[in-house]
Motif scaffolding. Sequence first.
Motif, PDB file in Angstrom:
ATOM      1  N   MET A  11       0.832  -1.205   0.000  1.00 58.83           N
ATOM      2  CA  MET A  11       0.000   0.000   0.000  1.00 58.83           C
ATOM      3  C   MET A  11       0.867   1.256   0.000  1.00 58.83           C
ATOM      4  O   MET A  11       0.587   2.223  -0.731  1.00 58.83           O
ATOM      5  N   SER A  12       1.924   1.260   0.782  1.00 60.89           N
ATOM      6  CA  SER A  12       2.805   2.431   0.854  1.00 60.89           C
ATOM      7  C   SER A  12       3.479   2.696  -0.489  1.00 60.89           C
ATOM      8  O   SER A  12       3.588   3.852  -0.921  1.00 60.89           O
ATOM      9  N   ALA A  13       3.924   1.633  -1.144  1.00 59.69           N
ATOM     10  CA  ALA A  13       4.563   1.790  -2.445  1.00 59.69           C
ATOM     11  C   ALA A  13       3.590   2.348  -3.471  1.00 59.69           C
ATOM     12  O   ALA A  13       3.944   3.222  -4.285  1.00 59.69           O
ATOM     13  N   LEU A  18       1.728   6.976  -6.748  1.00 59.04           N
ATOM     14  CA  LEU A  18       0.657   7.869  -7.198  1.00 59.04           C
ATOM     15  C   LEU A  18       0.946   9.316  -6.828  1.00 59.04           C
ATOM     16  O   LEU A  18       0.664  10.235  -7.607  1.00 59.04           O
ATOM     17  N   ALA A  19       1.521   9.529  -5.635  1.00 58.71           N
ATOM     18  CA  ALA A  19       1.861  10.891  -5.208  1.00 58.71           C
ATOM     19  C   ALA A  19       2.961  11.487  -6.081  1.00 58.71           C
ATOM     20  O   ALA A  19       2.940  12.684  -6.409  1.00 58.71           O
ATOM     21  N   LEU A  20       3.927  10.656  -6.472  1.00 60.70           N
ATOM     22  CA  LEU A  20       5.045  11.155  -7.276  1.00 60.70           C
ATOM     23  C   LEU A  20       4.610  11.587  -8.671  1.00 60.70           C
ATOM     24  O   LEU A  20       5.154  12.547  -9.236  1.00 60.70           O
ATOM     25  N   VAL A  21       3.632  10.884  -9.250  1.00 58.86           N
ATOM     26  CA  VAL A  21       3.222  11.226 -10.622  1.00 58.86           C
ATOM     27  C   VAL A  21       2.053  12.198 -10.658  1.00 58.86           C
ATOM     28  O   VAL A  21       1.719  12.726 -11.728  1.00 58.86           O
ATOM     29  N   SER A 250       3.401  -7.458 -11.337  1.00 56.33           N
ATOM     30  CA  SER A 250       2.401  -7.079 -12.336  1.00 56.33           C
ATOM     31  C   SER A 250       1.092  -6.679 -11.668  1.00 56.33           C
ATOM     32  O   SER A 250       0.388  -5.772 -12.137  1.00 56.33           O
ATOM     33  N   ASN A 251       0.757  -7.323 -10.546  1.00 53.76           N
ATOM     34  CA  ASN A 251      -0.476  -6.989  -9.838  1.00 53.76           C
ATOM     35  C   ASN A 251      -0.438  -5.556  -9.323  1.00 53.76           C
ATOM     36  O   ASN A 251      -1.396  -4.790  -9.476  1.00 53.76           O
ATOM     37  N   LEU A 252       0.692  -5.171  -8.727  1.00 55.65           N
ATOM     38  CA  LEU A 252       0.816  -3.803  -8.221  1.00 55.65           C
ATOM     39  C   LEU A 252       0.834  -2.799  -9.367  1.00 55.65           C
ATOM     40  O   LEU A 252       0.248  -1.713  -9.267  1.00 55.65           O
TER      41      LEU A 252
END
Length: 553
Positions: A11-13, A18-21, A250-252
């Motif tokens: 979840m953290s990754a 998402l925050a970075l992009v 691939s799932n992430l």
Amino acid sequence: MNQTTADVLQMSALITALALVHRPFGDYMAAVYTSPRHLRAERWIYRCVGVDPDAELRWPAYLRGVLAFSAVSLLFLYGLQRVQDRLPLSLGFAAISPDQAFNTAASFVSNTNWQSYAGESAMGHLVQTGGLAVQNFLSAAVGMAVAVALVRGFARSRTGELGNFWADLVRGTVRILLPVAAVAAVVLVATGAVQNFASPQEIQTVSGGSTHVSGGAVASQEAIKDLGTNGGGFFNANSSHPFENPGGVSNLLEIFLLLVIPFSLPRTFGRLVGSARQGYAIVAAMGVIWFAGVVAVTVTEYAHPGTAAQLAGGAMEGKEQRFGEGGSSLFAVSTTMTSTGSVNSFHDSFSGLSGGVLLLGMMLGEIAPGGVGSGLYGMLVLAVIAVFVAGLMVGRTPEYLGKKIGTREIKLAACYLLITPALALGGTALAMALPDGERAMTNTGAHGFSEVLYAYTSGSNNNGSAFAGFGADTPFFNTTIGLCMLLGRFLPMVFVLALAGSLARQSPVPETAGTLRTGKPLFTGLLVGAALIISGLTFFPALALGPLAEGLA
């Protein structure tokens, strides 16, 4: 490393990525839709279609473009399926039946991608790539175009012009969806996803029997099905199939693709209206609802009672061991809250309360963060409702982004909010009243009712996921759910574009001491509350009969 730690790291990754992009990707999309230049490939498309990309359109003309393009797409995809047996790369499959072809065409054109068929045993390579995959791009681009038109309605003043639909459609496809999907497809191939045009091959199983294994252009279709929040799988097992989703990496990546455009579009919105804080308020509301949903489903699945669940570490029925409870729950909530329909586990096997959370994610209007384009314009319509309620509480005319929310605007917003509940609940009631609904249920009682409610909620909200096992491949369900998908997609767009036109014609209203500060955390809380209360009041009786009754039992 224990499973809980792995889930937290996953979840953290995802949140970090998402925050970075969020900012650079949101800014890029804003630049795409405001650029005065046309690429050479885009000019060639405009000449082929015969449109002037620089002509500004009022909302009725913009809407005609949306409906005309979607109608042609619907007819083309329907015809392609009906003559499949005469096409190359058909793999020997027969033509699709009329009701199934209509349902599938309506599904992919409306960005729903509901599938009541098994892709690997029904669709040839040409239909999969030249029909379904193409619509994955185009239907997503249509949703983004309508969202940008609404944002222009807030940003512009004293004009009824909302831009050019054809330019927005082409730019969204060529400059955003195509390049990102191409990179994602290459990465998926690197993780083990299949990409070929092979014919089905017979292989020997460990038990001594044999089975047929199909290949195809899987990675390329998987990339856009997730990026465009479409959801239609190349295989019947969708993203639980190892050819579509080989493992944890691939799932992430696929979850990231589901969320990246919907969570970045609020930044685009903030740039176009000239206030980044407005975008942050919208994305914060989306994030709060999405995160709460992920936590609720994950905790509920881990706490599922029973000896089998305790031995497995959670309710693992219908889930892939490769992904576990955390990866399955994260995927399930993300897909039901993004109008995607892609699944890596059987939602039918989730506990009653978890299934209720997944249903609620769709019933909210899929705004957290919602589908590509549709999530943003759905949340902006809710913002109009929220400032109207706030205006009533303080006794002043409501305003949002310098625009007065008057009688016309609130009527259009209310009509938007009433469409999908009417379709979902009306369709469920009709199915339950007829023998077709009872025959389609693989379970009785509250869970059987949830299966029917989920099907019509998924179709009406253009999600496309299903409670696995529901027998929807009948003329009755193919027709009624197909109609719900079309009406649930295009009727809301009518009211969104009419609202955009009404806002664009207004003169800006200066801020005063009594103006609600919509870029503040208080407004984010008001927006979350409005979403939950409106959906709760609308759908709570149906949820009480289905997932709540099952969960509390």
